[in-house]
Design an enzyme around this catalytic site. Sequence first.
Site, PDB file in Angstrom:
ATOM      1  CG  ASP A 119      36.566  41.405  42.502  1.00  0.00           C
ATOM      2  OD1 ASP A 119      36.023  42.089  41.690  1.00  0.00           O
ATOM      3  OD2 ASP A 119      35.676  40.881  43.007  1.00  0.00           O
ATOM      4  CD  GLU A 184      32.656  38.886  38.226  1.00  0.00           C
ATOM      5  OE1 GLU A 184      32.457  38.431  37.538  1.00  0.00           O
ATOM      6  OE2 GLU A 184      34.212  38.805  38.894  1.00  0.00           O
ATOM      7  CG  ASP A 213      34.497  39.924  33.973  1.00  0.00           C
ATOM      8  OD1 ASP A 213      35.364  39.444  33.666  1.00  0.00           O
ATOM      9  OD2 ASP A 213      33.308  39.456  35.041  1.00  0.00           O
ATOM     10  CB  THR A 347      38.615   3.778  59.523  1.00  0.00           C
ATOM     11  OG1 THR A 347      38.770   3.954  61.221  1.00  0.00           O
ATOM     12  CG2 THR A 347      39.189   3.069  59.051  1.00  0.00           C
ATOM     13  NE  ARG A 360      27.632  26.619  35.681  1.00  0.00           N
ATOM     14  CZ  ARG A 360      28.240  27.973  36.066  1.00  0.00           C
ATOM     15  NH1 ARG A 360      27.444  29.531  35.573  1.00  0.00           N
ATOM     16  NH2 ARG A 360      29.278  27.627  37.018  1.00  0.00           N
ATOM     17  CG  HIS A 462      38.580  32.362  38.173  1.00  0.00           C
ATOM     18  ND1 HIS A 462      37.101  32.093  38.393  1.00  0.00           N
ATOM     19  CD2 HIS A 462      37.928  33.649  37.453  1.00  0.00           C
ATOM     20  CE1 HIS A 462      36.139  33.719  37.963  1.00  0.00           C
ATOM     21  NE2 HIS A 462      37.584  33.367  37.982  1.00  0.00           N
TER      22      HIS A 462
END
Length: 493
Positions: A119, A184, A213, A347, A360, A462
Amino acid sequence: MRVLVLVLVPLLLAAQADALDLEKLTRHVDGRVASYVQTLREWVAVESDSSDVSKRPELHHMMNLTADKLRSLGGKVEMVDIGLQELPDGKSIPLPKVVTAQFGEDPSKHTVCIYGHVDVQPAKKEDGWATEPYNLTDINGNLYGRGASDNKAPVLAWIHTVEAYKALDMELPVNVKFLIEGMEETGSNGLEAMIIAQRDTFFLDVDYIIISDCGWLSRRPALTYGTRGNCYFFAEVEGPKQDLHSGVYGGTVIEPMTDLIGILDTLISPSGKILIPGIREAVAPFSDEEWKMYQDIEFDMENYKEKLGVKDLMYNNKVDLLAHRWRYPTVSIHGIEGAFSASGSKTVIPAKVTGKFSIRQVPNMDPATVKKQVTEYLHSVFAKRKSPNSLKVTMIIGAKPWLADTQHSLYEAGKEAIKKVFQVEPDLIREGGTIPVARTFQDVTEKSIIMLPIGGFDDGLHSQNEKMSRYNYIEGTKLFIAYLHEVAQIKKV
């Protein structure tokens, strides 16, 4: 002396035979370049975007293509149903089936399991692509297309590896299994349950799991031995019962947006120091050995800065920068839901806003502990504001980090394979991002894992103009072939 000769001659002959086999296999790969690129072109043409449910038929088609390719090589292939995906409107649609395959069942050999996914992330030409994202385009030896590097070419390179042995009627040096998924990019829905269900069946005879990957850090080939985890939070501040006009009501109400910005500002200092008590204290110490390993890594800070398009970095030396990219936690603020973000002006005082941020995770942090620390800290900060608004803190992702032992025989095999194909010593690197399936495999199957990347450092995963270089694709296939030979040499316990 006679005994020594009798021992050495068979070993020498075996080494020569292995070298001859590798030479035949690499020549075969060189002769199949056009075919390999064409197959990648056909796979990239499938818009297997797992985030867009309207593309679900394309994703099912991609899984079928993968299964058919493995069947064509004589693999024992199954398409495993992993259930339904619940949509926001309450409806459900089938998740793409997970493809498993098996080549060889010789109990005297090691068995490796190759993990990959087919994917992809969303992509549109108007997002800034120089080429059509689903039409693989060869420019100066780079193959541009969505999913080319993440993760269709690496999956195909492993399939080409098996195909090379089959085409030359050569026996695989190890038993090879595949596990290829189609979700994934959106969190691997259903995969963990499938791995748990098949722990004592499909994974029972697996010795090692290989993940490709990820990518290199520089032009030097690399072996990856760690990834960071991720805790993703929503901080929701709610006030008035509806959005308000800032001219009419501004100055009379305590605004949720002001509260939210105030508490988000207490998460991290301008120098990058995490301000939440207990987070930094949990991090595993940075050893002298690890410092030396980072010092030896090939990494050009000026090139990195130029690639990002920034004037300065958070740290001005390689070791500190890589350490904070890989083995220290960081806070990133990603966005605010409910805030006005369209072009033009409006506004409005939003009645409810949700800040989205992540931390992370690294060894020895624990997501459950981090959830408690963050929730308690933000509520204490919010209480000091004495605001009448309400705060709700939710952790929606709690993925643990993954770390392997670089002294393991899997990594020694990787070093030898890279030296045979590329004639260099590999960098030993970690990933700053999260690949949750690695930790899932480790916790559920208790098998040894290696990440063996072939993607380039500049592949643009990406992003717009994602690519896989023809060189990495073809030489990566040769690397996988060499790696199976090296794994076969590991003493079977």
